[in-house]
Design a protein around this motif. Sequence first.
Motif, PDB file in Angstrom:
ATOM      1  N   PHE A   1      38.676 -44.374  35.557  1.00  0.00           N
ATOM      2  CA  PHE A   1      38.114 -44.221  34.216  1.00  0.00           C
ATOM      3  C   PHE A   1      37.190 -43.000  34.154  1.00  0.00           C
ATOM      4  N   GLU A   2      36.440 -42.779  35.201  1.00  0.00           N
ATOM      5  CA  GLU A   2      35.493 -41.649  35.205  1.00  0.00           C
ATOM      6  C   GLU A   2      36.209 -40.314  35.086  1.00  0.00           C
ATOM      7  N   LEU A   3      37.361 -40.180  35.738  1.00  0.00           N
ATOM      8  CA  LEU A   3      38.099 -38.920  35.655  1.00  0.00           C
ATOM      9  C   LEU A   3      38.437 -38.585  34.203  1.00  0.00           C
ATOM     10  N   GLY A   4      38.860 -39.604  33.447  1.00  0.00           N
ATOM     11  CA  GLY A   4      39.202 -39.359  32.056  1.00  0.00           C
ATOM     12  C   GLY A   4      37.997 -39.200  31.154  1.00  0.00           C
ATOM     13  N   LEU A   5      36.947 -39.979  31.411  1.00  0.00           N
ATOM     14  CA  LEU A   5      35.775 -39.965  30.544  1.00  0.00           C
ATOM     15  C   LEU A   5      34.862 -38.766  30.791  1.00  0.00           C
ATOM     16  N   LEU A   6      34.687 -38.398  32.059  1.00  0.00           N
ATOM     17  CA  LEU A   6      33.751 -37.320  32.395  1.00  0.00           C
ATOM     18  C   LEU A   6      34.398 -35.940  32.398  1.00  0.00           C
TER      19      LEU A   6
END
Length: 445
Positions: free
Chosen positions: A74-79
Amino acid sequence: MNDFIAARSQMALSLGFHIIFSCIGMVMPIFMAISHYKYLKTGDEIYKGITKAWSMGIAILFATGAVSGTMLSFELGLLWPKFMKHAGPIFGMPFSLEGTAFFVEAIALGFYLYGWKKLNPWFHWFTGLLVGISGLASGILVVSANAWMNSPAGFDYINGKYLNIDPIKAMFNDAWFSQALHMIIAAFVATGFAIAGIHALMILKRKNIKFHSRAFKIAAISASIAAILQPISGDISAKDITQRQPEKLAAMEAHFKTDSASALIIGGIPDVKNEKVKLAVKIPGLLSFLAHGNFKTPVKGLSDFPKNDRPPVSITHYSFQIMVFLGVILMILGFIYLIGIIRKKQWVNNKYLLKFFVIATPLGYIALEAGWTVTEVGRQPWIIYKVMKTADAVSPMPGIAYSFYLFTAIFISLSLIVAFLIYRQIKMVPKLYDPTDKNYILNKK
């Protein structure tokens, strides 16, 4: 803390935690399979107890690793949405294959945990081995994706567009083999010495000595062999970095000026402003030899690169020095232990050697984290080397600092929970896993 620093810090924290869980998930099932194999061949119930104890530890860490890995996705997409927009279609293949390997690992672990006395003994053993094989495959595939960030391949970058995408070429980029080899061996070193150290501590405390001695031997032999092999993979990686990312090599060595017979620097405090290193031990020509196989060939210094394209020198250099120093310490310990196994049997149960293993318990993971820092910080300011800068990939969403604080709290909580559960597992050895202990016999009754 601005949003860019918060995003980088959150990613560093997440990767720093997940890499430990993933390395244990890659290596411990292999140890479990070795112990189970010994049980099937000898019928010794102690090996069965070791196998069951380790399998419970794997289950705990597998669940934790699944949580931290999902958070990373999720972090890869959100950040980093701009990064994923362009990079996702290119290196999506290793990530999707990693997902497949993860599901195979989860299914195999389920069969293994509940397969005692229900499955054919050798098929049951194979399901445990499959957990380890799938874990190793997952690790290699994820590292392949990271290697692509260091060595972009499988596309043409024309006028700001990513064209002619070849996912196979992207997955098998120039960096994948050296990075995967170095990472897998590092996982065996770190996990092996950590497991061996815990069992060595129990031996020194005179608790369930037969049980812990046999478990210790499996982990210690594996860790020792890996520690001796690690400098070979390190040399392969260094020569690869010399060709692909010369500024990273220069930052690792705090090597500012290009010169013939470039010196290897041991220790030292980089003075970036004046482009020199203080208090360092320099070995003339050795850096040239390690990088090029020749004592006279010049190694490019940082001064040959634009300042805006140079990695942060101090943190890269210190991390590299920590990794190498701890790697040498563990290699020496590995040599001593293997000599003891082969030639000097009296060394094996020596209390000072066991204390050395106890001290070494966290060292492999410290070296692992330092090495990962070198890989990631040494690539900066690029998120995709020479294609996209990290600052250009970050999310425009405000308030990332609060997300960083929240994720920090989550990871600290996960760590405390895992530590408690593993501690409880160790405390339960007399009752649940060691058939020679009177508490085990009473518990069975």
